[in-house]
Design a protein around this motif. Structure first.
Motif, PDB file in Angstrom:
ATOM      1  N   UNK A   1       0.826  -1.207   0.000  1.00  0.00           N
ATOM      2  CA  UNK A   1       0.000   0.000   0.000  1.00  0.00           C
ATOM      3  C   UNK A   1       0.860   1.257   0.000  1.00  0.00           C
ATOM      4  N   UNK A   2       1.919   1.277   0.819  1.00  0.00           N
ATOM      5  CA  UNK A   2       2.752   2.485   0.912  1.00  0.00           C
ATOM      6  C   UNK A   2       3.515   2.744  -0.378  1.00  0.00           C
ATOM      7  N   UNK A   3       3.819   1.690  -1.132  1.00  0.00           N
ATOM      8  CA  UNK A   3       4.544   1.869  -2.393  1.00  0.00           C
ATOM      9  C   UNK A   3       3.609   2.077  -3.575  1.00  0.00           C
ATOM     10  N   UNK A   4       2.305   2.002  -3.323  1.00  0.00           N
ATOM     11  CA  UNK A   4       1.288   2.248  -4.343  1.00  0.00           C
ATOM     12  C   UNK A   4       1.507   1.381  -5.590  1.00  0.00           C
ATOM     13  N   UNK A   5       1.566   0.080  -5.378  1.00  0.00           N
ATOM     14  CA  UNK A   5       1.846  -0.838  -6.481  1.00  0.00           C
ATOM     15  C   UNK A   5       0.656  -1.724  -6.847  1.00  0.00           C
ATOM     16  N   UNK A   6      -0.496  -1.440  -6.299  1.00  0.00           N
ATOM     17  CA  UNK A   6      -1.663  -2.277  -6.550  1.00  0.00           C
ATOM     18  C   UNK A   6      -1.951  -2.449  -8.045  1.00  0.00           C
ATOM     19  N   UNK A   7      -1.652  -1.437  -8.848  1.00  0.00           N
ATOM     20  CA  UNK A   7      -1.966  -1.489 -10.276  1.00  0.00           C
ATOM     21  C   UNK A   7      -1.170  -2.549 -11.031  1.00  0.00           C
ATOM     22  N   UNK A   8       0.015  -2.900 -10.542  1.00  0.00           N
ATOM     23  CA  UNK A   8       0.787  -3.913 -11.256  1.00  0.00           C
ATOM     24  C   UNK A   8       1.024  -5.183 -10.436  1.00  0.00           C
ATOM     25  N   UNK A   9       0.237  -5.393  -9.416  1.00  0.00           N
ATOM     26  CA  UNK A   9       0.401  -6.553  -8.549  1.00  0.00           C
ATOM     27  C   UNK A   9       0.259  -7.889  -9.271  1.00  0.00           C
ATOM     28  N   UNK A  10      -0.565  -7.987 -10.286  1.00  0.00           N
ATOM     29  CA  UNK A  10      -0.776  -9.277 -10.945  1.00  0.00           C
ATOM     30  C   UNK A  10       0.010  -9.407 -12.252  1.00  0.00           C
ATOM     31  N   UNK A  11       0.876  -8.451 -12.529  1.00  0.00           N
ATOM     32  CA  UNK A  11       1.685  -8.483 -13.751  1.00  0.00           C
ATOM     33  C   UNK A  11       2.935  -9.334 -13.524  1.00  0.00           C
ATOM     34  N   UNK A  12       3.245 -10.248 -14.440  1.00  0.00           N
ATOM     35  CA  UNK A  12       4.499 -11.011 -14.296  1.00  0.00           C
ATOM     36  C   UNK A  12       5.696 -10.058 -14.265  1.00  0.00           C
ATOM     37  N   UNK A  13       6.653 -10.353 -13.418  1.00  0.00           N
ATOM     38  CA  UNK A  13       7.787  -9.447 -13.245  1.00  0.00           C
ATOM     39  C   UNK A  13       8.551  -9.206 -14.537  1.00  0.00           C
ATOM     40  N   UNK A  14       8.656 -10.222 -15.397  1.00  0.00           N
ATOM     41  CA  UNK A  14       9.421 -10.035 -16.631  1.00  0.00           C
ATOM     42  C   UNK A  14       8.714  -9.126 -17.626  1.00  0.00           C
ATOM     43  N   UNK A  15       7.480  -8.708 -17.294  1.00  0.00           N
ATOM     44  CA  UNK A  15       6.740  -7.771 -18.147  1.00  0.00           C
ATOM     45  C   UNK A  15       6.757  -6.344 -17.608  1.00  0.00           C
ATOM     46  N   UNK A  16       7.333  -6.136 -16.441  1.00  0.00           N
ATOM     47  CA  UNK A  16       7.319  -4.818 -15.806  1.00  0.00           C
ATOM     48  C   UNK A  16       8.423  -3.920 -16.358  1.00  0.00           C
ATOM     49  N   UNK A  17       8.139  -2.608 -16.466  1.00  0.00           N
ATOM     50  CA  UNK A  17       9.199  -1.656 -16.796  1.00  0.00           C
ATOM     51  C   UNK A  17      10.220  -1.614 -15.653  1.00  0.00           C
ATOM     52  N   UNK A  18      11.394  -1.072 -15.923  1.00  0.00           N
ATOM     53  CA  UNK A  18      12.508  -1.086 -14.971  1.00  0.00           C
ATOM     54  C   UNK A  18      12.156  -0.558 -13.582  1.00  0.00           C
ATOM     55  N   UNK A  19      11.474   0.558 -13.500  1.00  0.00           N
ATOM     56  CA  UNK A  19      11.139   1.150 -12.210  1.00  0.00           C
ATOM     57  C   UNK A  19      10.206   0.275 -11.404  1.00  0.00           C
ATOM     58  N   UNK A  20       9.175  -0.265 -12.052  1.00  0.00           N
ATOM     59  CA  UNK A  20       8.243  -1.151 -11.359  1.00  0.00           C
ATOM     60  C   UNK A  20       8.930  -2.463 -10.980  1.00  0.00           C
TER      61      UNK A  20
END
Length: 93
Positions: A25-44
């Motif tokens: 919650x503090x990092x505000x990452x709910x929007x990409x929680x279900x995305x596979x890590x190998x699909x995330x941009x560098x910052x996420x």
């Protein structure tokens, strides 16, 4: 870290402790929680890696340029989170 991890309420089959809900919650990452890590941009991806490290309740964290791919808002959120960790030694390079 396996490329197929997903940021869900479990990490490698382990249910995340309650504190991890607060971290997420503090990092505000709910929007990409279900995305596979190998699909995330560098910052996420960097934030996802921090979440996975914290899920293991470490006593020591070693970081090599942890803010390199983060935008200013994310840098502030991660710094605030890291400062709030008790009984964790943190080393930055």
């Amino acid at each position: 870290m396996a490329a197929h991890h997903k940021l869900t309420k479990t990490v490698s089959g382990r249910v995340l402790p309650i504190i991890m809900e607060q971290v997420i919650s503090s990092l505000e990452v709910e929007l990409f929680m279900s995305t596979p890590m190998d699909s995330l941009p560098s910052g996420q991806y960097a934030i996802a890696a921090i979440i996975i490290m914290l899920a293991n309740s470490p006593q020591l964290l070693l970081f090599d340029e942890p803010f390199a791919f983060l935008d200013p808002k994310a840098i502030h959120r991660v710094r605030t989170l890291l400062k709030s960790l008790e009984q964790v030694t943190i080393i930055f390079s």
